[in-house]
Write an enzyme that holds these catalytic residues in place. Structure first.
Site, mmCIF file in Angstrom:
data_model
loop_
_atom_site.group_PDB
_atom_site.id
_atom_site.type_symbol
_atom_site.label_atom_id
_atom_site.label_comp_id
_atom_site.label_asym_id
_atom_site.label_seq_id
_atom_site.Cartn_x
_atom_site.Cartn_y
_atom_site.Cartn_z
ATOM 1 N N GLU A 107 62.613 -23.947 30.032
ATOM 2 C CA GLU A 107 63.888 -23.224 30.192
ATOM 3 C C GLU A 107 63.648 -21.712 30.116
ATOM 4 O O GLU A 107 64.279 -20.940 30.829
ATOM 5 C CB GLU A 107 64.887 -23.685 29.124
ATOM 6 C CG GLU A 107 65.359 -25.113 29.365
ATOM 7 C CD GLU A 107 66.288 -25.624 28.285
ATOM 8 O OE1 GLU A 107 65.855 -25.668 27.117
ATOM 9 O OE2 GLU A 107 67.444 -25.956 28.596
ATOM 10 N N GLU A 127 63.850 -33.424 26.414
ATOM 11 C CA GLU A 127 64.861 -33.484 25.343
ATOM 12 C C GLU A 127 65.502 -34.860 25.201
ATOM 13 O O GLU A 127 65.890 -35.277 24.112
ATOM 14 C CB GLU A 127 65.974 -32.458 25.593
ATOM 15 C CG GLU A 127 65.585 -31.018 25.328
ATOM 16 C CD GLU A 127 64.818 -30.358 26.464
ATOM 17 O OE1 GLU A 127 64.421 -31.049 27.414
ATOM 18 O OE2 GLU A 127 64.616 -29.133 26.396
#
Ligand SMILES: NC(=O)c1ccc[n+]([C@@H]2O[C@H](COP(=O)([O-])OP(=O)(O)OC[C@H]3O[C@@H](n4cnc5c(N)ncnc54)[C@H](O)[C@@H]3O)[C@@H](O)[C@H]2O)c1
Length: 717
Positions: A107, A127
């Site tokens: 990210e 995640e």
């Protein structure tokens, strides 16, 4: 504050190096450091561009999980604030990906203008494995760069993508075998006249699918297949839906935040993070020093080319370790090697490996009929029939033939490893390595520690286990080890419920709705009802009451899937179970003959009795010291027995239910069946103290327990 960001200047470029060993998570110190360094670089007119990289082998591994649940410190910038600063930089920023860029790491890289990666780098948004979604813009930026369909696949599987593939997909702009910082500087020189690209502004891949539901429908189907019962996948899909349909990037980001918080608050997140930490903890053996030397394992050998031998050989070959298989029977050996080849062909046809990879792994597997061929192996794993005398004979032979410093391991499902160690002159080199079927796929590896197994052998096996991509868990050498001992109580309860009035498909569907990947009767049909029946006949032992129905079905040639009928009926060539109403008369008769009054049984009672049987036995295993920690048993059940990961394993499930409630339910069941439900003392104790499994005993207490059990437990075989 944990972590920092180092600042240096090279040829007019600022190098920002994240330093937070071992994997560079975005801890507080790193976040502060990145912001400070960015400001410094912006303020210096001699700086033409910024290179963000990581120290060591990782770029940035993601958020710091240990900060979850702690109150935020207002003084420290959040990950969002850091990323905003990075993305709004007036000077060009390159992510120089030197290793893994996972979760918050990717990210972060997506907020840089460019991404240059070492050819050894890899990226991913894993995640979902922790019950979360990528909450730092990943769900909004990744679809913009590679399209929603590919982004959803990456986020729902959580898989790592190697640099080369990531470059093909468009995540990475350039890969290099040379120094990634030097190459990033060159890259910025080449781009110096281009306008600065920002992922947040790329909308064309979203517009391409706008108004087309197909992407979302396909993602839902994928999530249902690979993430059954999980909360986060659906939220990931909703985020991507928002990326496609929201009015702006910022609107999508708001949705991502909302859904991220929902995941954070969901109990599945706690359960899955528990498993993440438990797997790490399970690979450590409390009384084996960390610095114990690991023996080099350069050559492996397997005895027995059957179901397990073949699968175990594949594990070694997949890890790049040459492996030689021997069998006493030429036909079996040929068949075994052919099965391995078929498995790799299947993987190739599915696109999981290419022809070169197939040739490479097949090239590592050799086979033969003579023990001399394995004299120089560093480890030998025996996987012949489950027969102690046969195994003893083999261990004697191995001890004579194989070099003196080789590890001798057995894949037995439950025989006494000490008995095998005793027939050798190297008991300290003998250990149990209990793989699960299919061994090339199932992650669990029970490592059975016998009385004399040396620290070095144990440490080596734990390390080999990890190389083979397994989740190794240590068990003392005690009957059933961990997993099968717990399973015994679970299937006993399932069989008792059948005697008391529930039907196999009701029991299975109650447990499958709870999240088990396969109910107990489907499992028994798969394994074969005849195995136990034949063994009892051979040893002339009377079946226990819980096996009476099993044996009565076998008398009618209902052996399970192999005969297309067992507890269920199966259509030729299909594994789909269909209820077998013709069995019901038999169930009623066996119940009546044995004094069971059949009654309506609720799904709740089914789940409680089967799952709490696991918990109670697990607690006994823990208090006896056969297992090191309650989390180890959770790792066993998630990776070897189809327990739903989102419930965190049976012991964590009990923790989340509350041990007082668990204890009371066991007391209730004990009223009707006191012999089975003898409650583990530790449950009684924890329920009174409002405690939980997992509050680890001290090192000294452990040592006492281990030495006590090393001698006493082993005698119970
Ligand atoms: N099948 C499972 O699901 C499973 C799971 C975990 C552990 N195990 C254990 O793994 C072991 C092997 O089980 P399997 O299912 O692979 O058995 P299998 O019957 O499929 O294969 C056994 C192989 O061993 C060979 N063999 C027998 N005696 C031999 C000897 N003296 N020397 C060399 N080879 C010999 C046989 O020819 C056969 O090919 C058993 O101890 C079993 O309990 C099995």
């Amino acid at each position: 504050m944990k972590g920092q960001c180092l600042y240096s200047v090279k040829d007019g470029f600022a190098i920002l190096e994240v330093d937070n060993p071992p994997v560079n998570p975005l801890s507080e110190g790193v976040r502060v450091g990145i912001v400070d360094c960015l400001e410094k670089a912006q303020a210096d007119s001699n700086i033409h561009g910024i290179i963000l990289t990581g120290k060591g082998r990782s770029f940035i591994a993601g958020a710091d999980i240990s900060e979850f649940g702690k109150p935020p410190n207002e003084e420290i910038p959040t990950i969002h604030a850091v990323l905003e600063k990075l993305e709004s930089s007036e000077k060009p920023v390159v992510a120089a990906i030197n290793g893994s860029a996972l979760g918050g790491g990717l990210e972060t890289a997506l907020c840089c203008n460019y991404r240059v990666s070492s050819s050894k780098g890899f990226v991913g948004l894993p995640e979902v494995n922790l019950g979360l979604l990528p909450g730092a813009g990943g769900t909004q930026r990744l679809p913009r760069i590679i399209g929603p369909s590919e982004a959803l696949k990456m986020m729902l599987t959580g898989k790592h993508v190697p640099a080369k593939k990531a470059e093909e997909m468009g995540i990475i702009d350039k890969i290099t075998d040379a120094d990634v910082i030097e190459e990033s500087i060159k890259f910025l020189h080449d781009k110096k006249n281009d306008p600065l690209p920002k992922v947040r502004d790329l909308n064309s891949k979203l517009n391409d699918v706008s108004g087309d539901e197909k992407v979302i429908v396909e993602a839902r189907a994928l999530a249902a297949k690979i993430r059954k019962g999980q909360f986060a996948p659906n939220k990931i899909i909703q985020c991507v839906d928002a990326a496609i349909n929201a009015d702006s990037f910022d609107e999508g980001m708001k949705k991502e935040q909302e859904f991220f918080i929902e995941c954070l608050l969901n109990p599945q997140r706690e359960a899955m993070i528990h498993i993440f930490f438990s797997e790490r903890a399970a690979s450590k053996i409390q009384d084996v020093p960390k610095e114990t030397e690991i023996m080099p394992i350069k050559k492996a050998a397997i005895i027995g080319s059957g179901t397990m031998g073949g699968g175990i050989a594949m594990c070694f070959a997949n890890a790049g370790i040459p492996v030689h298989i021997i069998d006493q029977d030429e036909n079996n050996l040929e068949r075994g090697v052919a099965v391995i080849k078929d498995n790799y062909d299947f993987m190739m046809n599915k696109g999981r490996i290419d022809e070169n990879q197939k040739d490479a792994v097949m090239g590592l597997i050799t086979s033969g009929l003579e023990y001399d061929e394995i004299a120089d192996a560093d480890i030998v794993i025996e996987a012949v029939y489950e027969n102690l005398d046969l195994k003893k004979e083999i261990f004697k032979k191995l001890d004579e033939v194989v070099k003196k410093d080789a590890i001798l391991a057995s894949n037995t499902s439950g025989l006494d490893i000490d008995a095998l160690a005793k027939v050798t002159n190297r008991p300290e080199m003998v250990v149990g390595t209990h793989f699960f079927s299919p061994a090339n796929i199932m992650r669990l590896l029970e490592v059975v520690r016998a009385e004399k197994t040396s620290d070095q052998v144990l440490a080596t096996i734990m390390s080999v286990g990890k190389k083979l991509k397994k989740a190794p868990v240590v068990s003392l050498n005690a009957p059933g080890f961990i997993g099968n001992r717990m399973l015994f109580g679970y299937t006993t309860q399932a069989n008792k419920l059948l005697l008391e009035g529930a039907l196999p498909h009701q029991i299975d569907s109650a447990l499958e709705n709870f999240g088990m990947s396969m109910g107990p009767f489907r499992m028994m049909d798969l394994v074969g009802l005849d195995l136990g029946w034949r063994a009892r006949k051979l040893s002339k032992t009377n079946p226990p009451v819980t096996a009476l129905i099993n044996d009565a079905l076998c008398e009618q040639d209902r052996f399970g899937q192999k005969t297309n009928k067992g507890f269920y009926n199966y259509k030729e060539g299909s594994r789909a179970p269909h209820p077998a109403p013709e069995n019901e008369k038999l169930y009623e008769k066996v119940s009546e003959d044995n004094g069971y009054k059949r009654r309506e049984i609720s799904d709740t009672e089914i789940v409680d009795r089967c799952i709490l049987a696991l918990v109670n036995e697990g607690a006994k295993i823990l208090q006896e010291g056969v297992s090191q920690r309650s989390g180890d048993m959770d790792v066993v059940y998630i990776n070897g027995y189809g327990f739903p990961i989102w419930r965190g394993g049976p012991m964590q499930y009990a923790n989340m239910e509350g041990l007082e409630k668990v204890s009371n339910k066991i007391d209730e069941f004990a009223k009707n069946d006191p012999d089975f439900w003898s409650k583990a003392e530790i449950i009684e104790q924890l329920s009174k103290e409002n405690g939980r499994f997992g509050e680890a005993p001290t090192k000294e207490e452990r040592k006492e327990k281990l030495s006590f059990n090393q001698t006493s437990v082993a005698k119970n075989f």
